[in-house]
Design an enzyme around this catalytic site. Structure first.
Site, PDB file in Angstrom:
ATOM      1  N   ARG A  95      -7.902   3.548  13.405  1.00 50.90           N
ATOM      2  CA  ARG A  95      -7.278   4.891  13.586  1.00 50.90           C
ATOM      3  C   ARG A  95      -6.476   4.914  15.238  1.00 50.90           C
ATOM      4  NH1 ARG A  95      -5.921   5.886   8.575  1.00 50.90           N
ATOM      5  NH2 ARG A  95      -7.659   6.474   7.362  1.00 50.90           N
ATOM      6  N   HIS A 101      -3.908  14.014   0.886  1.00 43.68           N
ATOM      7  CA  HIS A 101      -3.861  13.152   2.032  1.00 43.68           C
ATOM      8  C   HIS A 101      -2.845  13.146   2.924  1.00 43.68           C
ATOM      9  CE1 HIS A 101      -5.091   9.663   4.382  1.00 43.68           C
ATOM     10  NE2 HIS A 101      -3.998   9.139   4.033  1.00 43.68           N
ATOM     11  N   ASP A 121      -9.309   0.259   1.941  1.00 49.65           N
ATOM     12  CA  ASP A 121      -8.136  -0.198   2.866  1.00 49.65           C
ATOM     13  C   ASP A 121      -8.703   0.183   4.493  1.00 49.65           C
ATOM     14  OD1 ASP A 121      -5.854  -0.902   4.387  1.00 49.65           O
ATOM     15  OD2 ASP A 121      -4.713   1.078   3.535  1.00 49.65           O
ATOM     16  N   TYR A 178       1.159   5.645  -0.374  1.00 50.47           N
ATOM     17  CA  TYR A 178       0.782   6.932   0.455  1.00 50.47           C
ATOM     18  C   TYR A 178       0.951   8.053  -0.642  1.00 50.47           C
ATOM     19  CZ  TYR A 178       0.723   9.622   4.760  1.00 50.47           C
ATOM     20  OH  TYR A 178       0.304  10.484   5.855  1.00 50.47           O
ATOM     21  N   LYS A 206      -4.326  -2.106  10.065  1.00 52.48           N
ATOM     22  CA  LYS A 206      -4.646  -2.285   8.522  1.00 52.48           C
ATOM     23  C   LYS A 206      -4.486  -3.767   8.281  1.00 52.48           C
ATOM     24  CE  LYS A 206      -3.364   2.602   7.438  1.00 52.48           C
ATOM     25  NZ  LYS A 206      -4.203   2.774   6.474  1.00 52.48           N
ATOM     26  N   GLU A 252     -10.464   3.822   3.780  1.00 55.61           N
ATOM     27  CA  GLU A 252      -9.657   4.601   3.041  1.00 55.61           C
ATOM     28  C   GLU A 252      -9.869   4.301   1.428  1.00 55.61           C
ATOM     29  OE1 GLU A 252      -5.530   3.868   4.064  1.00 55.61           O
ATOM     30  OE2 GLU A 252      -5.840   5.247   5.616  1.00 55.61           O
ATOM     31  N   ASP A 289       0.756  -1.048  -0.145  1.00 57.91           N
ATOM     32  CA  ASP A 289       0.121  -0.187  -0.003  1.00 57.91           C
ATOM     33  C   ASP A 289       0.762   1.160  -0.156  1.00 57.91           C
ATOM     34  OD1 ASP A 289      -2.428   1.257   0.012  1.00 57.91           O
ATOM     35  OD2 ASP A 289      -2.651   1.429   2.207  1.00 57.91           O
ATOM     36  N   THR A 306      -8.691  -5.976   3.790  1.00 53.21           N
ATOM     37  CA  THR A 306      -8.670  -4.818   2.744  1.00 53.21           C
ATOM     38  C   THR A 306      -9.598  -5.371   1.619  1.00 53.21           C
ATOM     39  OG1 THR A 306      -6.231  -4.505   3.231  1.00 53.21           O
ATOM     40  CG2 THR A 306      -7.082  -3.926   1.164  1.00 53.21           C
ATOM     41  N   ARG A 313       1.337  15.785  12.858  1.00 51.48           N
ATOM     42  CA  ARG A 313       2.669  16.163  12.790  1.00 51.48           C
ATOM     43  C   ARG A 313       2.748  17.890  13.239  1.00 51.48           C
ATOM     44  NH1 ARG A 313       7.087  14.003  10.194  1.00 51.48           N
ATOM     45  NH2 ARG A 313       7.179  16.184   8.695  1.00 51.48           N
ATOM     46  N   GLN A 373      -3.714   2.095  15.032  1.00 54.37           N
ATOM     47  CA  GLN A 373      -2.684   2.941  14.208  1.00 54.37           C
ATOM     48  C   GLN A 373      -2.046   3.937  15.238  1.00 54.37           C
ATOM     49  OE1 GLN A 373      -4.254   4.380  10.617  1.00 54.37           O
ATOM     50  NE2 GLN A 373      -2.272   5.017  10.031  1.00 54.37           N
ATOM     51  N   GLU A 385      -9.198   3.940  -2.150  1.00 57.59           N
ATOM     52  CA  GLU A 385      -8.044   3.865  -3.103  1.00 57.59           C
ATOM     53  C   GLU A 385      -8.173   3.133  -4.238  1.00 57.59           C
ATOM     54  OE1 GLU A 385      -4.587   2.183  -0.703  1.00 57.59           O
ATOM     55  OE2 GLU A 385      -5.624   2.864   1.058  1.00 57.59           O
ATOM     56  N   GLU A 391      -9.947  12.492   7.761  1.00 53.48           N
ATOM     57  CA  GLU A 391      -9.897  13.690   7.100  1.00 53.48           C
ATOM     58  C   GLU A 391     -11.334  14.493   7.017  1.00 53.48           C
ATOM     59  OE1 GLU A 391      -7.555  11.375   4.013  1.00 53.48           O
ATOM     60  OE2 GLU A 391      -7.244  13.641   3.382  1.00 53.48           O
TER      61      GLU A 391
HETATM   62 MN    MN Z   1      -3.996   2.966   2.736  1.00 57.93          MN
END
Ligand code: MN
Length: 414
Positions: free
Chosen positions: A232, A129, A228, A124, A248, A194, A122, A252, A138, A235, A196, A360
């Site tokens: 959270r 995102h 995916d 990123y 994760k 997610e 996977d 999937t 961060r 994670q 994707e 998000e």
């Molecule tokens: Mn992903």
């Protein structure tokens, strides 16, 4: 080009698409390769056995052999199928018994995973995102990690838990650390999707033999929609120092039909500019290495037929394209095999309506989504069904992906 098979207007599967999947016909327990056209499935195992395809790759329950056969065979099969389904080659059109043996209604068949997936990676690769996540977790001033604009960041995922659309997904139990106290064990409270797109690899490269970016396209068999699933809270506690792990690896979900690069050719488009910084030479690709594919995510609450669309995005937003991903993945000598799955990473666009995860969309739960039934969602609740759909559309041509859906079941009690 048109088909003698009736294709409803707005169908995802006109004769220009012909995606590949694996299905179980009614009254059988043997999966076999097929292609979708309109509301029908064509049995490729049977067509090949009747000598209509000039190949020997479909007498099996996965598409791995076909993936391994390479682009010349992929083109040959597509050309043969379009001739048979248009009637230009009359052998199928004019043989009612053969049509009965090889055509099934999609509603009567059961779709299974299209390939035996040896490895799953996977990426990123959406700048929006990565910027959103970096801003939340961060530093808003330095949202992107220092390596992000220089290489397509990714992690090696878990192939064993890739499941086909329709498979129910169990909310995972796991270790989380709510606040300052010690970690606790229990059901994830922040279950997310997610949005994707993933690609399946073709012939593969041998160990120690990187795929140059100029040849990457010949190693990409086609695309599927990917959800995916991500926990959270698990994670957040586990990801330092080695990235996602149990957050994760529980599920999937992918759509059953693999849409080929040939079908998507009219929708190629330029990706984002990459000039600040310019990628290193091994990552420099033609700019038209992206595709204009509309994507959406809907949530269907328990016991309801209606759904709330919570995201509309587009594959063209991806910063790193699939050729760059594959060139980077193999540049150190890592081998890929036919049927490996590589997913894009969450595909978020520039504005709020185009964010590809609840993390998000609700900005860590601060701004819940209001649903049509008056309920609110910060993350995904038990009983919710998450549905991802995608299609490329232009000048009356629609190349669709169908959908990937998954209903969330309550966690096992601990
Ligand atoms: Mn992903």
């Amino acid at each position: 080009m048109t088909s003698f098979i009736d294709i409803p207007s707005g169908s995802d599967f006109p004769i220009q698409n012909l995606p590949y999947g694996v299905f179980v016909p009614p009254g059988s327990d043997r999966p076999r390769p097929g292609t979708a056209i309109g509301t029908m499935v064509v049995d490729l195992c049977a067509l090949e056995a009747e000598g209509l395809l000039e190949t020997d790759v479909f007498q099996t329950s996965t598409l791995n052999q076909f993936m391994e056969s390479g682009r010349p065979t992929w083109t040959l099969v597509r050309t043969s199928l379009q001739a048979l389904l248009s009637g230009e080659d009359p052998r199928l059109k004019e043989d009612a018994a053969l049509r009965r043996r090889t055509l099934h209604r999609q509603q009567d068949v059961r779709m299974v995973l299209p390939a035996s997936i040896g490895d799953y990676t996977d990426f990123y690769s959406s700048r929006e995102h990565a910027t959103n996540v970096g801003t939340m977790f961060r530093d808003p001033e330095n949202a992107l990690p220092p390596n992000w604009l220089h290489l397509p960041v990714g992690y090696h995922g878990r192939a064993s838990s890739v499941v086909v659309s329709g498979t129910e997904v169990r909310r995972p139990n796991g270790q989380t650390k709510p606040g300052e106290g010690p970690p606790i064990f229990g059901p994830s409270r922040l279950l997310d999707f997610e949005l994707e797109l993933g690609f399946f690899t073709g012939p593969g490269n041998g160990l120690g033999n990187p795929i140059p970016i100029s040849q990457a396209r010949d190693h990409i068999f086609g695309f599927v929609l990917v959800n995916d699933w991500s926990a959270r809270d698990i994670q957040k506690w586990e990801y330092v120092p080695l990235g996602p792990f149990l957050a994760k690896n529980f599920a999937t979900s992918i759509s059953p039909w693999i849409v080929t690069l040939d079908a998507l050719e009219p929708f190629r488009c330029a990706g984002p500019h990459q000039h600040d910084p310019e990628p290193l030479p091994y990552l420099q690709s033609k700019r038209d290495s992206s595709w204009d594919i509309g994507l959406e995510v809907a949530i269907q609450p328990p016991e309801r037929d209606e759904e709330e669309i919570v995201c509309r995005s587009n594959f063209r937003h991806m910063y790193w394209n699939v050729c760059q991903q594959l060139a980077h993945h193999t540049v150190g000598g890592c081998n890929t095999n036919p049927g490996d799955l590589m997913a894009s990473g969450t595909i978020s666009g520039p504005d709020k309506g185009s964010f590809g995860s609840m993390l998000e969309i609700t900005w860590r739960g601060q701004h819940p989504v209001k649903m049509f039934d008056g309920s609110e969602r910060k993350f995904i609740q038990d009983g919710d069904t998450v549905i991802v759909r995608g299609a490329a559309e232009k000048d009356g041509l629609r190349i669709g992906f169908g959908e990937v859906r998954g209903k969330v079941l309550p966690a096992h009690s601990v």
